[in-house]
Motif scaffolding. Structure first.
Motif, PDB file in Angstrom:
ATOM      1  N   ARG A 139       3.165   1.962  -2.424  1.00 19.06           N
ATOM      2  CA  ARG A 139       3.225   0.870  -1.441  1.00 19.06           C
ATOM      3  C   ARG A 139       3.722  -0.440  -2.035  1.00 19.06           C
ATOM      4  N   GLY A 140       4.160  -0.401  -3.304  1.00 23.72           N
ATOM      5  CA  GLY A 140       4.636  -1.630  -3.937  1.00 23.72           C
ATOM      6  C   GLY A 140       3.534  -2.675  -3.950  1.00 23.72           C
ATOM      7  N   ASN A 141       3.924  -3.966  -3.850  1.00 22.84           N
ATOM      8  CA  ASN A 141       2.869  -5.004  -3.855  1.00 22.84           C
ATOM      9  C   ASN A 141       2.659  -5.581  -2.457  1.00 22.84           C
ATOM     10  N   TYR A 142       3.106  -4.847  -1.453  1.00 23.73           N
ATOM     11  CA  TYR A 142       3.065  -5.324  -0.066  1.00 23.73           C
ATOM     12  C   TYR A 142       1.665  -5.735   0.381  1.00 23.73           C
ATOM     13  N   ASP A 143       0.681  -4.876   0.144  1.00 24.71           N
ATOM     14  CA  ASP A 143      -0.639  -5.096   0.759  1.00 24.71           C
ATOM     15  C   ASP A 143      -1.323  -6.352   0.247  1.00 24.71           C
ATOM     16  N   LEU A 144      -1.383  -6.495  -1.080  1.00 24.77           N
ATOM     17  CA  LEU A 144      -2.082  -7.672  -1.608  1.00 24.77           C
ATOM     18  C   LEU A 144      -1.277  -8.939  -1.337  1.00 24.77           C
ATOM     19  N   THR A 145       0.045  -8.826  -1.307  1.00 21.99           N
ATOM     20  CA  THR A 145       0.866 -10.000  -0.995  1.00 21.99           C
ATOM     21  C   THR A 145       0.551 -10.474   0.428  1.00 21.99           C
ATOM     22  N   GLN A 146       0.484  -9.546   1.353  1.00 16.95           N
ATOM     23  CA  GLN A 146       0.203  -9.892   2.749  1.00 16.95           C
ATOM     24  C   GLN A 146      -1.188 -10.504   2.898  1.00 16.95           C
TER      25      GLN A 146
ATOM     26  N   ALA B 197      -2.382  -9.180   9.162  1.00 14.22           N
ATOM     27  CA  ALA B 197      -1.809  -9.190   7.815  1.00 14.22           C
ATOM     28  C   ALA B 197      -1.185  -7.833   7.474  1.00 14.22           C
ATOM     29  N   SER B 198      -1.849  -6.777   7.874  1.00 12.77           N
ATOM     30  CA  SER B 198      -1.373  -5.442   7.495  1.00 12.77           C
ATOM     31  C   SER B 198      -0.134  -5.015   8.276  1.00 12.77           C
ATOM     32  N   GLY B 199       0.104  -5.702   9.398  1.00 18.31           N
ATOM     33  CA  GLY B 199       1.258  -5.332  10.229  1.00 18.31           C
ATOM     34  C   GLY B 199       0.884  -4.411  11.379  1.00 18.31           C
ATOM     35  N   HIS B 200      -0.392  -4.008  11.452  1.00 20.54           N
ATOM     36  CA  HIS B 200      -0.761  -3.055  12.509  1.00 20.54           C
ATOM     37  C   HIS B 200      -0.672  -3.651  13.923  1.00 20.54           C
ATOM     38  N   VAL B 201      -0.996  -4.954  14.059  1.00 22.73           N
ATOM     39  CA  VAL B 201      -0.965  -5.548  15.408  1.00 22.73           C
ATOM     40  C   VAL B 201       0.464  -5.526  15.950  1.00 22.73           C
ATOM     41  N   ASP B 202       1.420  -5.814  15.075  1.00 21.31           N
ATOM     42  CA  ASP B 202       2.812  -5.867  15.546  1.00 21.31           C
ATOM     43  C   ASP B 202       3.501  -4.524  15.545  1.00 21.31           C
ATOM     44  N   SER B 203       3.181  -3.680  14.574  1.00 18.62           N
ATOM     45  CA  SER B 203       4.065  -2.514  14.463  1.00 18.62           C
ATOM     46  C   SER B 203       3.378  -1.150  14.408  1.00 18.62           C
TER      47      SER B 203
ATOM     48  N   MET C 235     -10.101  -1.586   1.257  1.00 13.53           N
ATOM     49  CA  MET C 235      -9.939  -1.574  -0.202  1.00 13.53           C
ATOM     50  C   MET C 235      -9.099  -2.771  -0.647  1.00 13.53           C
ATOM     51  N   PHE C 236      -8.137  -3.187   0.183  1.00 17.92           N
ATOM     52  CA  PHE C 236      -7.329  -4.366  -0.171  1.00 17.92           C
ATOM     53  C   PHE C 236      -8.173  -5.627   0.031  1.00 17.92           C
ATOM     54  N   ALA C 237      -8.870  -5.682   1.167  1.00 17.64           N
ATOM     55  CA  ALA C 237      -9.660  -6.881   1.464  1.00 17.64           C
ATOM     56  C   ALA C 237     -10.815  -7.044   0.469  1.00 17.64           C
ATOM     57  N   ASP C 238     -11.324  -5.947  -0.067  1.00 20.03           N
ATOM     58  CA  ASP C 238     -12.451  -6.010  -1.012  1.00 20.03           C
ATOM     59  C   ASP C 238     -12.003  -5.994  -2.470  1.00 20.03           C
ATOM     60  N   PHE C 239     -10.705  -6.005  -2.708  1.00 22.24           N
ATOM     61  CA  PHE C 239     -10.201  -5.857  -4.079  1.00 22.24           C
ATOM     62  C   PHE C 239     -10.840  -6.865  -5.042  1.00 22.24           C
ATOM     63  N   GLU C 240     -10.854  -8.142  -4.619  1.00 20.59           N
ATOM     64  CA  GLU C 240     -11.381  -9.197  -5.487  1.00 20.59           C
ATOM     65  C   GLU C 240     -12.861  -8.942  -5.819  1.00 20.59           C
ATOM     66  N   ASN C 241     -13.641  -8.623  -4.776  1.00 22.84           N
ATOM     67  CA  ASN C 241     -15.080  -8.382  -4.985  1.00 22.84           C
ATOM     68  C   ASN C 241     -15.326  -7.178  -5.877  1.00 22.84           C
ATOM     69  N   VAL C 242     -14.559  -6.129  -5.674  1.00 28.51           N
ATOM     70  CA  VAL C 242     -14.768  -4.918  -6.468  1.00 28.51           C
ATOM     71  C   VAL C 242     -14.357  -5.176  -7.912  1.00 28.51           C
TER      72      VAL C 242
ATOM     73  N   LYS D  76      -0.698 -12.542 -18.593  1.00 28.20           N
ATOM     74  CA  LYS D  76      -0.007 -13.071 -17.416  1.00 28.20           C
ATOM     75  C   LYS D  76      -0.613 -12.518 -16.124  1.00 28.20           C
ATOM     76  N   ARG D  77      -0.253 -13.197 -15.035  1.00 27.51           N
ATOM     77  CA  ARG D  77      -0.762 -12.807 -13.709  1.00 27.51           C
ATOM     78  C   ARG D  77       0.306 -12.047 -12.940  1.00 27.51           C
ATOM     79  N   TYR D  78      -0.128 -11.093 -12.184  1.00 23.58           N
ATOM     80  CA  TYR D  78       0.810 -10.422 -11.261  1.00 23.58           C
ATOM     81  C   TYR D  78       0.041  -9.839 -10.089  1.00 23.58           C
ATOM     82  N   ILE D  79       0.793  -9.541  -9.038  1.00 21.74           N
ATOM     83  CA  ILE D  79       0.195  -8.844  -7.881  1.00 21.74           C
ATOM     84  C   ILE D  79       0.305  -7.345  -8.168  1.00 21.74           C
ATOM     85  N   PRO D  80      -0.826  -6.644  -8.236  1.00 24.07           N
ATOM     86  CA  PRO D  80      -0.758  -5.211  -8.541  1.00 24.07           C
ATOM     87  C   PRO D  80       0.041  -4.410  -7.505  1.00 24.07           C
ATOM     88  N   TYR D  81       0.651  -3.349  -7.963  1.00 26.82           N
ATOM     89  CA  TYR D  81       1.271  -2.365  -7.078  1.00 26.82           C
ATOM     90  C   TYR D  81       0.183  -1.361  -6.693  1.00 26.82           C
TER      91      TYR D  81
END
Ligand code: ATP
Length: 448
Positions: A268-275, A78-84, A150-157, A293-298
């Motif tokens: 990093r814009g909203n890239y991480d949580l979107t991914q 998801a983060s892009g590390h495997v590919d890039s 921190m991205f993967a735990d965002f919801e729990n935190v 309203k709902r949004y994906i945080p930056y």
């Protein structure tokens, strides 16, 4: 740069005084792996504590986590590390050394002049296998950064901390990168520690928070006592930015090999949580109660290296000077960072002095990192303490046996004051919490 210390002197001081040694040296060492010794571990811990205090403890909009180093392999897809997360590598066909393609200037091997292969992509993540059977399904990675947790735990935190945006999640921990060209002592290693903050904000406020964190983080280094003229900010050019990043600054320090990155601060814009929403199938948007309203945080990310901070602090604190015709090497570390706050030194190994010295040592130990030393001449012992940056040496002499007073010698200005033993803790506490020394030392005049 005539008065700048070179790396050899820093490496030698670190080895001699127990800050940092080569790892597994009795077996010949392991390339670019280092161990922090008794002084180094204290300095490193003090740096981490200073970061945690400024980033988590003193703020009500940041909370901490301590996540697992091994994470679900999907995280790195998801983060892009495997590919890039790769560097193009070339290999010498004669000596088989590998080089980053970007480091090669004349198409030949820099070591032996041999012919080089075409560049091949090389992933910097360390792979390992989880479970007893080494099969593809069980391949996992050692994290190359702490941020993804921190991205993967965002919801729990978010749900357990009951906080609103802007909200930061902070973490200090080990990261691993199979760097092709590690080096410059602890500047670039394959195993290192990061101090990272992921600061989640409402879209549209990101530029404000980005500017805020760039300033905040720059000042953190100044407040640790690093001289301003040795720090600078460098904005990334468009071609240097990661494809998702809106903006990025590096905080650079003037290391012996030149200006180099100490910390990066990225929008990093909203890239991480979107991914992560896409790969995990979870809704990672945030419901803003005020905006309804709902949004994906930056995300604004200040990401610093513990080891690089330690190295910059050692270099910046290193001073060779001549006092009354005698050369001395002194580490002018801010007292809060110094491995030892006080050293107890009986004037000589006289059996009458030692019991009082040991009593004073036992008295200070619960409150301050203190060491005791009665070997060699007092001059040599002072020199040893200067070299590890101990701000206060406490000398017990024959007069002390009569008046129950001891001498405090201050590292930076060499002022000496006598205080009663029962006032010692109080006096040191006041001095450590910023009460100016007799003559103001350098670190206390730096910008607050
Ligand atoms: P560099 O360009 O020097 O390789 P980077 O831009 O890849 O660094 P980041 O991914 O932004 O580094 O990591 C954030 C911080 O982590 C860096 O500023 C640095 O302090 C630290 N860091 C990164 N890689 C290493 C390493 N191999 N050894 C020690 N510290 C590191």
């Amino acid at each position: 740069m005539p008065d700048r210390v070179n790396m050899e002197k820093i490496v030698s001081l670190c080895k001699r005084r127990g800050f940092i040694f080569p790892s597994s040296e009795i077996y010949g060492g392991l390339a670019s792996c280092w161990d922090y010794g008794p002084m180094g571990v204290e300095l490193k811990r003090n740096v981490k504590n200073a970061w945690w205090k400024a980033t988590v403890q003193e703020r009500d909009d940041v909370v901490g986590i301590d996540a697992s180093i091994m994470m679900h392999p999907e995280v790195w897809r998801a983060s892009g590390h495997v590919d890039s997360f790769t560097d193009p590598l070339v290999e010498c066909t004669s000596c088989h050394l590998r080089w980053r393609a970007s480091e090669i200037s004349n198409e030949r091997c820099p070591t032996c002049g041999g012919e080089l292969t075409e560049p091949r992509m090389f992933n910097l993540m360390f792979k390992t296998a989880i479970g007893p059977v080494e099969e593809e399904a069980s391949t996992i990675y050692l994290r190359p950064e702490t941020a993804q947790a921190m991205f993967a735990d965002f919801e729990n935190v978010l749900s357990t901390s009951r906080k609103k945006l802007p909200l930061g999640i902070a973490q200090i921990g080990k990261s691993f990168r199979n760097e092709i060209t590690p080096g410059n002592f602890i500047f670039r290693t394959r195993e290192f520690e990061q101090m990272e903050l992921e600061y989640f904000v409402k879209p549209g406020t990101d530029e404000h928070w980005f500017d805020y964190w760039v300033k905040e983080r720059f000042n953190w280094y100044i407040n640790l006592g690093i001289r301003k003229e040795n720090l600078r900010l460098r904005q990334h050019g468009k071609e240097e930015l990661a494809h998702y990043a809106k903006d990025c600054y590096d905080i650079e320090y003037l290391f012996p090999m030149g200006w180099s990155e100490l910390e990066g601060i990225a929008n990093r814009g909203n890239y991480d949580l979107t991914q992560h929403a896409k790969y995990s199938g979870r809704d990672l948007s945030y419901y803003d109660n005020e905006e309804k309203k709902r949004y994906i945080p930056y995300i604004i990310e200040p990401s610093g290296g513990v080891d690089r901070s330690v190295l910059a602090l050692l270099i910046d604190a290193y001073h060779e000077e001549v006092v009354e015709g005698e050369a001395r090497l002194v580490l002018r570390l801010q007292p809060s960072l110094a491995p030892m706050k006080a050293a107890i030194l009986p004037l000589s190994k006289n059996e009458k002095l030692i019991p009082l010295a040991k009593k004073v040592y036992a008295q200070l130990c619960p409150s301050f990192m203190t060491c005791y030393d009665d070997s060699q001449s007092i001059g040599r012992r002072y020199r040893r303490q200067d070299e590890i940056g101990t701000p206060f040496c406490i000398t017990i002499d024959f007069q002390s046996l009569e008046d129950n007073q001891v001498t405090i010698r201050e590292r930076d200005n060499l002022a000496q004051i006598r205080v009663p033993v029962e006032k010692l803790e109080e006096t040191l506490q006041a001095k450590l919490s910023g009460e100016p020394f007799e003559a103001t030392p350098l670190w206390a005049t730096r910008q607050k």
